[in-house]
Design a protein around this motif. Structure first.
Motif, PDB file in Angstrom:
ATOM      1  N   VAL A   1       0.840  -1.203   0.000  1.00 48.11           N
ATOM      2  CA  VAL A   1       0.000   0.000   0.000  1.00 48.11           C
ATOM      3  C   VAL A   1       0.872   1.250   0.000  1.00 48.11           C
ATOM      4  CG1 VAL A   1      -1.695   1.299   1.349  1.00 48.11           C
ATOM      5  CG2 VAL A   1      -1.941  -1.170   1.074  1.00 48.11           C
ATOM      6  N   ARG A   2       1.957   1.249   0.745  1.00 49.37           N
ATOM      7  CA  ARG A   2       2.841   2.420   0.756  1.00 49.37           C
ATOM      8  C   ARG A   2       3.431   2.666  -0.626  1.00 49.37           C
ATOM      9  NH1 ARG A   2       8.169   2.989   0.532  1.00 49.37           N
ATOM     10  NH2 ARG A   2       9.118   4.901   1.367  1.00 49.37           N
ATOM     11  N   ALA A   3       3.913   1.604  -1.283  1.00 49.98           N
ATOM     12  CA  ALA A   3       4.506   1.767  -2.609  1.00 49.98           C
ATOM     13  C   ALA A   3       3.476   2.270  -3.611  1.00 49.98           C
ATOM     14  CB  ALA A   3       5.105   0.442  -3.076  1.00 49.98           C
ATOM     15  N   GLN A   4       2.260   1.737  -3.557  1.00 53.25           N
ATOM     16  CA  GLN A   4       1.207   2.200  -4.457  1.00 53.25           C
ATOM     17  C   GLN A   4       0.838   3.652  -4.165  1.00 53.25           C
ATOM     18  OE1 GLN A   4      -0.354   0.710  -6.962  1.00 53.25           O
ATOM     19  NE2 GLN A   4       0.366  -1.393  -6.819  1.00 53.25           N
ATOM     20  N   THR A   5       0.779   4.009  -2.890  1.00 56.32           N
ATOM     21  CA  THR A   5       0.408   5.378  -2.516  1.00 56.32           C
ATOM     22  C   THR A   5       1.447   6.375  -2.999  1.00 56.32           C
ATOM     23  OG1 THR A   5      -0.752   4.534  -0.564  1.00 56.32           O
ATOM     24  CG2 THR A   5      -0.184   6.870  -0.578  1.00 56.32           C
ATOM     25  N   LEU A   6       2.727   6.057  -2.863  1.00 52.94           N
ATOM     26  CA  LEU A   6       3.776   6.961  -3.335  1.00 52.94           C
ATOM     27  C   LEU A   6       3.692   7.176  -4.837  1.00 52.94           C
ATOM     28  CD1 LEU A   6       6.849   5.741  -1.233  1.00 52.94           C
ATOM     29  CD2 LEU A   6       5.502   7.824  -0.918  1.00 52.94           C
ATOM     30  N   ALA A   7       3.261   6.156  -5.579  1.00 47.25           N
ATOM     31  CA  ALA A   7       3.124   6.313  -7.023  1.00 47.25           C
ATOM     32  C   ALA A   7       1.850   7.068  -7.387  1.00 47.25           C
ATOM     33  CB  ALA A   7       3.137   4.940  -7.693  1.00 47.25           C
ATOM     34  N   LEU A   8       0.754   6.774  -6.682  1.00 43.85           N
ATOM     35  CA  LEU A   8      -0.528   7.397  -7.022  1.00 43.85           C
ATOM     36  C   LEU A   8      -0.578   8.866  -6.642  1.00 43.85           C
ATOM     37  CD1 LEU A   8      -2.931   4.523  -5.911  1.00 43.85           C
ATOM     38  CD2 LEU A   8      -2.526   5.270  -8.246  1.00 43.85           C
ATOM     39  N   ARG A   9       0.123   9.257  -5.594  1.00 46.72           N
ATOM     40  CA  ARG A   9       0.055  10.651  -5.144  1.00 46.72           C
ATOM     41  C   ARG A   9       0.683  11.609  -6.148  1.00 46.72           C
ATOM     42  NH1 ARG A   9       3.857  11.353   0.069  1.00 46.72           N
ATOM     43  NH2 ARG A   9       3.174  13.515  -0.266  1.00 46.72           N
ATOM     44  N   GLN A  10       1.441  11.096  -7.120  1.00 44.70           N
ATOM     45  CA  GLN A  10       2.035  11.947  -8.144  1.00 44.70           C
ATOM     46  C   GLN A  10       1.107  12.170  -9.338  1.00 44.70           C
ATOM     47  OE1 GLN A  10       4.909  13.280  -7.326  1.00 44.70           O
ATOM     48  NE2 GLN A  10       5.084  11.993  -5.483  1.00 44.70           N
ATOM     49  N   LEU A  11      -0.011  11.487  -9.395  1.00 40.61           N
ATOM     50  CA  LEU A  11      -0.916  11.619 -10.530  1.00 40.61           C
ATOM     51  C   LEU A  11      -1.709  12.914 -10.452  1.00 40.61           C
ATOM     52  CD1 LEU A  11      -2.217   7.953 -10.854  1.00 40.61           C
ATOM     53  CD2 LEU A  11      -0.271   9.036 -11.969  1.00 40.61           C
ATOM     54  N   ASP A  12      -2.258  13.305 -11.598  1.00 38.92           N
ATOM     55  CA  ASP A  12      -2.882  14.626 -11.707  1.00 38.92           C
ATOM     56  C   ASP A  12      -4.122  14.761 -10.830  1.00 38.92           C
ATOM     57  OD1 ASP A  12      -0.925  15.328 -13.484  1.00 38.92           O
ATOM     58  OD2 ASP A  12      -2.124  14.905 -15.282  1.00 38.92           O
ATOM     59  N   TYR A  13      -4.968  13.740 -10.806  1.00 40.35           N
ATOM     60  CA  TYR A  13      -6.220  13.880 -10.062  1.00 40.35           C
ATOM     61  C   TYR A  13      -5.973  13.972  -8.557  1.00 40.35           C
ATOM     62  CZ  TYR A  13      -6.067   8.845  -9.038  1.00 40.35           C
ATOM     63  OH  TYR A  13      -5.711   7.600  -8.605  1.00 40.35           O
ATOM     64  N   VAL A  14      -4.917  13.336  -8.063  1.00 38.07           N
ATOM     65  CA  VAL A  14      -4.581  13.456  -6.647  1.00 38.07           C
ATOM     66  C   VAL A  14      -4.011  14.846  -6.370  1.00 38.07           C
ATOM     67  CG1 VAL A  14      -3.207  12.496  -4.768  1.00 38.07           C
ATOM     68  CG2 VAL A  14      -4.187  10.979  -6.489  1.00 38.07           C
ATOM     69  N   ALA A  15      -3.153  15.335  -7.271  1.00 39.39           N
ATOM     70  CA  ALA A  15      -2.618  16.691  -7.108  1.00 39.39           C
ATOM     71  C   ALA A  15      -3.730  17.730  -7.169  1.00 39.39           C
ATOM     72  CB  ALA A  15      -1.565  16.965  -8.180  1.00 39.39           C
ATOM     73  N   ALA A  16      -4.724  17.525  -8.038  1.00 38.59           N
ATOM     74  CA  ALA A  16      -5.844  18.466  -8.130  1.00 38.59           C
ATOM     75  C   ALA A  16      -6.660  18.473  -6.840  1.00 38.59           C
ATOM     76  CB  ALA A  16      -6.731  18.095  -9.312  1.00 38.59           C
ATOM     77  N   ALA A  17      -6.881  17.297  -6.258  1.00 34.12           N
ATOM     78  CA  ALA A  17      -7.615  17.242  -4.992  1.00 34.12           C
ATOM     79  C   ALA A  17      -6.838  17.923  -3.875  1.00 34.12           C
ATOM     80  CB  ALA A  17      -7.899  15.781  -4.631  1.00 34.12           C
ATOM     81  N   ARG A  18      -5.503  17.779  -3.891  1.00 39.17           N
ATOM     82  CA  ARG A  18      -4.687  18.450  -2.876  1.00 39.17           C
ATOM     83  C   ARG A  18      -4.748  19.961  -3.038  1.00 39.17           C
ATOM     84  NH1 ARG A  18      -0.123  16.732  -4.362  1.00 39.17           N
ATOM     85  NH2 ARG A  18      -0.274  14.690  -3.360  1.00 39.17           N
ATOM     86  N   LEU A  19      -4.681  20.440  -4.278  1.00 42.19           N
ATOM     87  CA  LEU A  19      -4.762  21.884  -4.518  1.00 42.19           C
ATOM     88  C   LEU A  19      -6.145  22.434  -4.198  1.00 42.19           C
ATOM     89  CD1 LEU A  19      -2.767  22.155  -7.884  1.00 42.19           C
ATOM     90  CD2 LEU A  19      -2.021  22.849  -5.585  1.00 42.19           C
ATOM     91  N   ALA A  20      -7.179  21.610  -4.312  1.00 39.89           N
ATOM     92  CA  ALA A  20      -8.534  22.054  -3.984  1.00 39.89           C
ATOM     93  C   ALA A  20      -8.781  22.141  -2.488  1.00 39.89           C
ATOM     94  CB  ALA A  20      -9.554  21.114  -4.621  1.00 39.89           C
ATOM     95  N   GLY A  21      -7.805  21.767  -1.680  1.00 36.82           N
ATOM     96  CA  GLY A  21      -7.933  21.877  -0.237  1.00 36.82           C
ATOM     97  C   GLY A  21      -8.423  20.629   0.457  1.00 36.82           C
ATOM     98  N   ALA A  22      -8.441  19.496  -0.223  1.00 34.15           N
ATOM     99  CA  ALA A  22      -8.894  18.257   0.405  1.00 34.15           C
ATOM    100  C   ALA A  22      -7.892  17.798   1.462  1.00 34.15           C
ATOM    101  CB  ALA A  22      -9.068  17.167  -0.650  1.00 34.15           C
ATOM    102  N   THR A  23      -8.400  17.285   2.550  1.00 32.84           N
ATOM    103  CA  THR A  23      -7.539  16.778   3.606  1.00 32.84           C
ATOM    104  C   THR A  23      -6.912  15.445   3.190  1.00 32.84           C
ATOM    105  OG1 THR A  23      -9.383  15.605   4.652  1.00 32.84           O
ATOM    106  CG2 THR A  23      -8.987  17.896   5.340  1.00 32.84           C
ATOM    107  N   ARG A  24      -5.912  15.040   3.935  1.00 31.38           N
ATOM    108  CA  ARG A  24      -5.256  13.769   3.613  1.00 31.38           C
ATOM    109  C   ARG A  24      -6.210  12.598   3.764  1.00 31.38           C
ATOM    110  NH1 ARG A  24       0.737  14.444   6.497  1.00 31.38           N
ATOM    111  NH2 ARG A  24       1.421  16.200   5.189  1.00 31.38           N
TER     112      ARG A  24
END
Length: 353
Positions: A193-216
């Motif tokens: 899960v950690r390895a998958q999370t480190l890869a997925l957090r670099q994708l655009d939709y995750v970055a967009a959710a982070r910029l929109a103010g979504a919590t972790r």
């Protein structure tokens, strides 16, 4: 207690998995997976209907039948094949006279419930810890990583025996088995899960959710968990047969389920002294354990192949390379087709790309 852990590089598979209906159709098309699934369904039904089945036979797993034992022979069941009769479909236990069929079907409940419960505990802890490591700070990630490495390095069997031995005997043993196996086996899921999370957090939709103010927590729940479902389900399918073996092994060693509660491992532990006088009593629980583990292993391997697009592509590449090689060495193309066939180094690079 858990299968060999994959490396971080092997766990990084961020390509989308096929849909649920497509995976279901492919699994049904696999004869081995279909057969394994039918066996597992049958075992689950037997475990769920254990009281009904034992009542249908007219026996229960705790009653003693000393009149069916040959005291002159040391307690061996009278009759052939362990005392099989119309009243006792699979005979009786040597030394106690308890009905073997009733104990087998009730033992299936313990073995399957403990294995399933331990897998749920392992997956739940592994997902939470892996998400915390992948989304947390570098210090938290390093702390969790070191803890995971320690858990992987622990001799799980020794620690499980120690924990089972020190807990008071009045604590429910199936629940204790579930907790011990689960708490000692979450590290592999956490790494994936950690390895998958480190890869997925670099994708655009995750970055967009982070910029929109979504919590972790919201990012983990809404954005990451749907993508983590396929690798987590895949690894859970691989964990299940190992947990069946772990429960049986601990019960076989005498620290698991205690009499009068029946378990396949406990039955095997008592059968070790009777394998010469009554081999049927040894073969029945060991055959059920073998079939159960084999079915879970075959089904888990099929699920892993269908949910992992990289594994399926590797299989296709290997098959096409093998077909090209066999076509080049046939009687009709022994000379001319060798020039167009890739060499060993190219085939290896293609398969490992």
């Amino acid at each position: 207690m858990a299968p060999q852990e994959p490396s971080v590089g092997e766990a990084l598979a961020v390509s989308p998995a096929p849909g649920g209906r497509q995976v279901w159709r492919r699994l049904l098309a696999r004869r081995t997976a279909l057969a394994a699934g039918l066996v597992i369904v049958l075992l689950v039904l037997i475990a769920a209907a254990a009281p009904l089945l034992s009542a249908l036979e007219g026996q229960d797993p705790t009653s003693f039948h000393n009149d069916l034992l040959d005291s002159a022979a040391g307690g061996v069941p009278t009759g052939s094949f362990g005392g099989i009769s119309a009243d006792h479909w699979l005979g009786v236990e040597p030394g106690t006279g308890r009905d073997v069929f009733a104990r087998l079907v009730h033992g299936a409940r313990i073995s399957l419930l403990v294995a399933l419960g331990a897998t749920v505990v392992q997956v739940a802890i592994g997902v939470l810890v892996g998400l915390a490591a992948g989304l947390g700070s570098r210090v938290l990630d390093q702390l969790i990583g070191n803890t995971t490495e320690v858990m992987l390095a622990l001799p799980s069997l020794v620690f499980a025996i120690s924990l089972m031995a020190v807990v008071p005997s009045d604590f429910p043993r199936p629940l204790l088995l579930t907790l011990v196996i689960g708490l000692l086996g979450w590290a592999g899921t956490s790494r994936i899960v950690r390895a998958q999370t480190l890869a997925l957090r670099q994708l655009d939709y995750v970055a967009a959710a982070r910029l929109a103010g979504a919590t972790r927590w919201r990012i983990a729940r809404r954005e990451l968990l749907p993508s983590l479902a396929a690798p987590v389900v895949t690894y859970a399918a691989v964990l299940l047969p190992g947990n069946v073996i772990a429960e049986s092994g601990l019960s076989f060693l005498g620290v698991g389920v205690k009499p009068p509660t029946s378990s396949w491992g406990q039955m095997l532990s008592g059968a070790t002294t009777w394998f010469r006088a009554d081999p049927t009593y040894v073969l029945l629980p060991s055959a059920l354990l073998f079939v159960t583990v084999l079915s879970f292993t075959v089904l888990g391997d099929a699920v892993r192949t269908e949910l992992d697009p990289r594994a399926a592509s590797r299989l296709r590449v290997g098959a096409s390379s093998g077909g090209a090689a066999s076509a080049g060495t046939g009687p009709s193309g022994a000379g001319s087709s060798n020039a167009g066939r890739p060499g060993p180094s190219n085939a290896t690079e293609e398969a490992t790309a």
